[in-house]
Design a protein around this motif. Sequence first.
Motif, PDB file in Angstrom:
ATOM      1  N   SER A 161       0.572  -1.155   0.068  1.00  0.00           N
ATOM      2  CA  SER A 161      -0.230  -0.009  -0.282  1.00  0.00           C
ATOM      3  C   SER A 161       0.393   1.339  -0.255  1.00  0.00           C
ATOM      4  CB  SER A 161      -0.699  -0.119   0.892  1.00  0.00           C
ATOM      5  OG  SER A 161      -1.959  -0.900   1.535  1.00  0.00           O
ATOM      6  N   ILE A 162       2.163   1.148   0.746  1.00  0.00           N
ATOM      7  CA  ILE A 162       2.509   2.793   0.659  1.00  0.00           C
ATOM      8  C   ILE A 162       3.313   2.583   0.059  1.00  0.00           C
ATOM      9  CG2 ILE A 162       4.990   2.227   2.128  1.00  0.00           C
ATOM     10  CD1 ILE A 162       2.857   3.887   3.396  1.00  0.00           C
ATOM     11  N   PHE A 163       4.299   1.471  -1.010  1.00  0.00           N
ATOM     12  CA  PHE A 163       4.607   1.777  -2.263  1.00  0.00           C
ATOM     13  C   PHE A 163       3.722   2.277  -3.466  1.00  0.00           C
ATOM     14  CE2 PHE A 163       7.863  -1.362  -0.553  1.00  0.00           C
ATOM     15  CZ  PHE A 163       9.144  -0.413  -1.390  1.00  0.00           C
ATOM     16  N   ILE A 164       2.467   1.617  -3.590  1.00  0.00           N
ATOM     17  CA  ILE A 164       1.431   2.194  -4.136  1.00  0.00           C
ATOM     18  C   ILE A 164       0.012   3.869  -4.093  1.00  0.00           C
ATOM     19  CG2 ILE A 164      -0.547   1.948  -5.608  1.00  0.00           C
ATOM     20  CD1 ILE A 164      -0.190  -1.547  -5.314  1.00  0.00           C
ATOM     21  N   ILE A 165       0.469   4.036  -2.272  1.00  0.00           N
ATOM     22  CA  ILE A 165      -0.205   5.443  -2.732  1.00  0.00           C
ATOM     23  C   ILE A 165       0.260   6.414  -3.185  1.00  0.00           C
ATOM     24  CG2 ILE A 165      -0.391   6.933  -0.399  1.00  0.00           C
ATOM     25  CD1 ILE A 165      -0.732   4.956   1.004  1.00  0.00           C
ATOM     26  N   PRO A 166       1.035   6.864  -3.481  1.00  0.00           N
ATOM     27  CA  PRO A 166       2.251   8.055  -3.818  1.00  0.00           C
ATOM     28  C   PRO A 166       1.965   8.064  -5.662  1.00  0.00           C
ATOM     29  CG  PRO A 166       4.132   6.869  -3.457  1.00  0.00           C
ATOM     30  CD  PRO A 166       2.564   6.415  -2.678  1.00  0.00           C
ATOM     31  N   SER A 167       1.628   6.568  -6.182  1.00  0.00           N
ATOM     32  CA  SER A 167       1.397   7.283  -7.892  1.00  0.00           C
ATOM     33  C   SER A 167      -0.295   7.323  -7.762  1.00  0.00           C
ATOM     34  CB  SER A 167       1.596   5.789  -8.184  1.00  0.00           C
ATOM     35  OG  SER A 167       2.865   5.067  -8.228  1.00  0.00           O
ATOM     36  N   PHE A 168      -0.864   7.512  -6.382  1.00  0.00           N
ATOM     37  CA  PHE A 168      -2.729   7.986  -7.098  1.00  0.00           C
ATOM     38  C   PHE A 168      -2.645  10.131  -8.001  1.00  0.00           C
ATOM     39  CE2 PHE A 168      -4.350   4.975  -3.349  1.00  0.00           C
ATOM     40  CZ  PHE A 168      -4.517   4.186  -4.291  1.00  0.00           C
ATOM     41  N   ILE A 182     -11.880   8.524  -4.034  1.00  0.00           N
ATOM     42  CA  ILE A 182     -12.809   6.823  -3.049  1.00  0.00           C
ATOM     43  C   ILE A 182     -10.761   6.288  -3.129  1.00  0.00           C
ATOM     44  CG2 ILE A 182     -13.110   4.549  -4.139  1.00  0.00           C
ATOM     45  CD1 ILE A 182     -15.566   6.492  -5.673  1.00  0.00           C
ATOM     46  N   ALA A 183     -10.115   6.602  -4.617  1.00  0.00           N
ATOM     47  CA  ALA A 183      -8.773   5.974  -4.192  1.00  0.00           C
ATOM     48  C   ALA A 183      -8.402   6.569  -2.609  1.00  0.00           C
ATOM     49  CB  ALA A 183      -7.795   6.892  -4.970  1.00  0.00           C
ATOM     50  N   ILE A 184      -8.109   7.814  -2.227  1.00  0.00           N
ATOM     51  CA  ILE A 184      -7.347   8.302  -0.281  1.00  0.00           C
ATOM     52  C   ILE A 184      -8.220   7.235   0.381  1.00  0.00           C
ATOM     53  CG2 ILE A 184      -7.090  10.307   0.914  1.00  0.00           C
ATOM     54  CD1 ILE A 184      -6.991  11.901  -2.161  1.00  0.00           C
ATOM     55  N   VAL A 185      -9.408   7.053   0.234  1.00  0.00           N
ATOM     56  CA  VAL A 185     -10.315   6.171   1.404  1.00  0.00           C
ATOM     57  C   VAL A 185      -9.543   5.364   1.001  1.00  0.00           C
ATOM     58  CG1 VAL A 185     -12.297   5.160   1.527  1.00  0.00           C
ATOM     59  CG2 VAL A 185     -12.635   7.544   1.408  1.00  0.00           C
ATOM     60  N   THR A 186      -9.357   4.714   0.306  1.00  0.00           N
ATOM     61  CA  THR A 186      -8.739   2.573  -0.177  1.00  0.00           C
ATOM     62  C   THR A 186      -7.526   2.270  -0.051  1.00  0.00           C
ATOM     63  OG1 THR A 186     -10.283   2.894  -2.194  1.00  0.00           O
ATOM     64  CG2 THR A 186      -8.754   1.407  -1.276  1.00  0.00           C
ATOM     65  N   ALA A 187      -6.583   4.000   0.247  1.00  0.00           N
ATOM     66  CA  ALA A 187      -5.944   3.675   0.998  1.00  0.00           C
ATOM     67  C   ALA A 187      -5.466   3.877   1.852  1.00  0.00           C
ATOM     68  CB  ALA A 187      -4.177   4.949   0.533  1.00  0.00           C
ATOM     69  N   ILE A 188      -6.556   4.302   2.725  1.00  0.00           N
ATOM     70  CA  ILE A 188      -6.043   4.658   4.470  1.00  0.00           C
ATOM     71  C   ILE A 188      -7.091   4.150   4.823  1.00  0.00           C
ATOM     72  CG2 ILE A 188      -6.972   5.902   6.121  1.00  0.00           C
ATOM     73  CD1 ILE A 188      -7.560   8.348   4.922  1.00  0.00           C
ATOM     74  N   TYR A 255       8.539  13.715  -3.300  1.00  0.00           N
ATOM     75  CA  TYR A 255       7.561  13.010  -2.615  1.00  0.00           C
ATOM     76  C   TYR A 255       7.811  11.462  -2.485  1.00  0.00           C
ATOM     77  CZ  TYR A 255       3.904  12.561  -6.571  1.00  0.00           C
ATOM     78  OH  TYR A 255       3.640  11.920  -7.519  1.00  0.00           O
ATOM     79  N   TYR A 256       7.886  10.590  -3.761  1.00  0.00           N
ATOM     80  CA  TYR A 256       8.103   9.302  -4.180  1.00  0.00           C
ATOM     81  C   TYR A 256       8.753   8.603  -2.551  1.00  0.00           C
ATOM     82  CZ  TYR A 256       5.073   8.838  -8.057  1.00  0.00           C
ATOM     83  OH  TYR A 256       3.962   8.875  -8.878  1.00  0.00           O
ATOM     84  N   PHE A 257      10.016   9.529  -2.215  1.00  0.00           N
ATOM     85  CA  PHE A 257      10.960   8.323  -1.382  1.00  0.00           C
ATOM     86  C   PHE A 257       9.966   8.317   0.127  1.00  0.00           C
ATOM     87  CE2 PHE A 257      13.888   9.804   1.679  1.00  0.00           C
ATOM     88  CZ  PHE A 257      15.136   8.773   1.332  1.00  0.00           C
ATOM     89  N   THR A 258       9.766   9.138   0.720  1.00  0.00           N
ATOM     90  CA  THR A 258       9.503   9.012   2.308  1.00  0.00           C
ATOM     91  C   THR A 258       8.484   7.837   1.860  1.00  0.00           C
ATOM     92  OG1 THR A 258       9.507  11.266   2.452  1.00  0.00           O
ATOM     93  CG2 THR A 258       8.302   9.915   3.938  1.00  0.00           C
ATOM     94  N   PHE A 259       7.218   7.119   1.024  1.00  0.00           N
ATOM     95  CA  PHE A 259       6.606   6.411   1.270  1.00  0.00           C
ATOM     96  C   PHE A 259       7.509   5.036   0.931  1.00  0.00           C
ATOM     97  CE2 PHE A 259       4.239  10.077  -0.213  1.00  0.00           C
ATOM     98  CZ  PHE A 259       2.505   9.692   1.049  1.00  0.00           C
ATOM     99  N   TYR A 260       8.116   4.961  -0.878  1.00  0.00           N
ATOM    100  CA  TYR A 260       9.060   4.241  -0.801  1.00  0.00           C
ATOM    101  C   TYR A 260       9.712   3.427   0.693  1.00  0.00           C
ATOM    102  CZ  TYR A 260       8.048   4.800  -5.839  1.00  0.00           C
ATOM    103  OH  TYR A 260       7.775   4.674  -7.097  1.00  0.00           O
ATOM    104  N   LEU A 261      10.654   4.975   1.211  1.00  0.00           N
ATOM    105  CA  LEU A 261      11.512   4.255   2.681  1.00  0.00           C
ATOM    106  C   LEU A 261      10.808   3.432   3.739  1.00  0.00           C
ATOM    107  CD1 LEU A 261      14.417   4.275   3.674  1.00  0.00           C
ATOM    108  CD2 LEU A 261      13.503   6.907   4.825  1.00  0.00           C
ATOM    109  N   PHE A 262       9.940   3.919   3.994  1.00  0.00           N
ATOM    110  CA  PHE A 262       8.754   3.474   4.897  1.00  0.00           C
ATOM    111  C   PHE A 262       8.290   1.887   4.456  1.00  0.00           C
ATOM    112  CE2 PHE A 262       8.548   7.716   6.119  1.00  0.00           C
ATOM    113  CZ  PHE A 262       9.176   7.130   7.794  1.00  0.00           C
TER     114      PHE A 262
END
Length: 315
Positions: A161-168, A182-188, A255-262
């Motif tokens: 999930s955390i890898f895909i979220i920034p691609s939204f 809907i995409a944001i609600v799905t991610a959360i 901004y992808y970096f933080t999501f990829y790191l976690f």
Amino acid sequence: KFVISPITTNHISTSQSTNPLTKDEEISTDDFNITVTPEEKYLPDVIPLYSNGSEYITSKPKKSFLQSIFYLLSQKQILISTLLYGVNAFNQLASTEIIPLWVVTSVSDGGFHYNSHLIGIATMITGPITILFQILIYPMMIDKYGILNTYMFGSILFSISIFIIPSFSLLNQLNNSIVIFIAIVTAICCLGISAQCVLITIFVLINNSCYSYQRGTVNGIGQTFASLGRLSGPYVGANLFAWSETNSLSWPFNYYFTFYLFGIFGILFTKLGSLLPRSIQRRKREPKVPRYTDSDDDSNYEDDDEDNDDNKIIK
């Protein structure tokens, strides 16, 4: 009157005192025909049975608090399960911090330019969904797949999930606010479900990693690690995201970096959980004789890891 232990049957003899101020003096007792010197009159009422001066065999001194902590952390199952609590609390709190920061960012910087009202509505919708999952689906997952597999599922779900979220942010090209919402609600929701699968199973793993007389201390160690994770997670997450938004670097250091790191952290924590034996899915077998003191002598305890027959039935 000088009282002699019943098991002492020999006469007591001492070497002649070299102190010129005293002389050997015979003292007769009514119960025993023995002679003692004046110095012996000041011995305890009960003659010590052991050379260390004790009437009874003395047990090993009780370990200090720090010694008990270090001993518990030297046990593999206790160390890994408590560490899992701390590092996953760090990951979960960091992701909870960066998601709102990301969605309020301008569209040109990869966000959605949401306000606090829309963030509140999205979070409110995810609440009932995660509650239903915890009540209806989570118990079935535990029954069918076991505790460790449920932990693995939650940890992998978090990483994906955390890898895909920034691609939204690419959805901004559609100019469709409903699809984006809907995409944001799905991610959360995915992050909330993964947190439940991970953290609830960790509670079970911590309690199954130790014996009942150690459980309070071990839970305290786990809560300490989790507190450190919750303390540092939001700070690290917010600062990393702020840096990635302002460094003017291209992918993957924007901004992808933080999501990829976690997400990478989530994969590492999944690997850490795989080091636990499958026997940790059930409680340790308690000793035949209850013990309520801290001791490093666990010889009276049977190790579940060596119980191969029982391990075969664990999923």
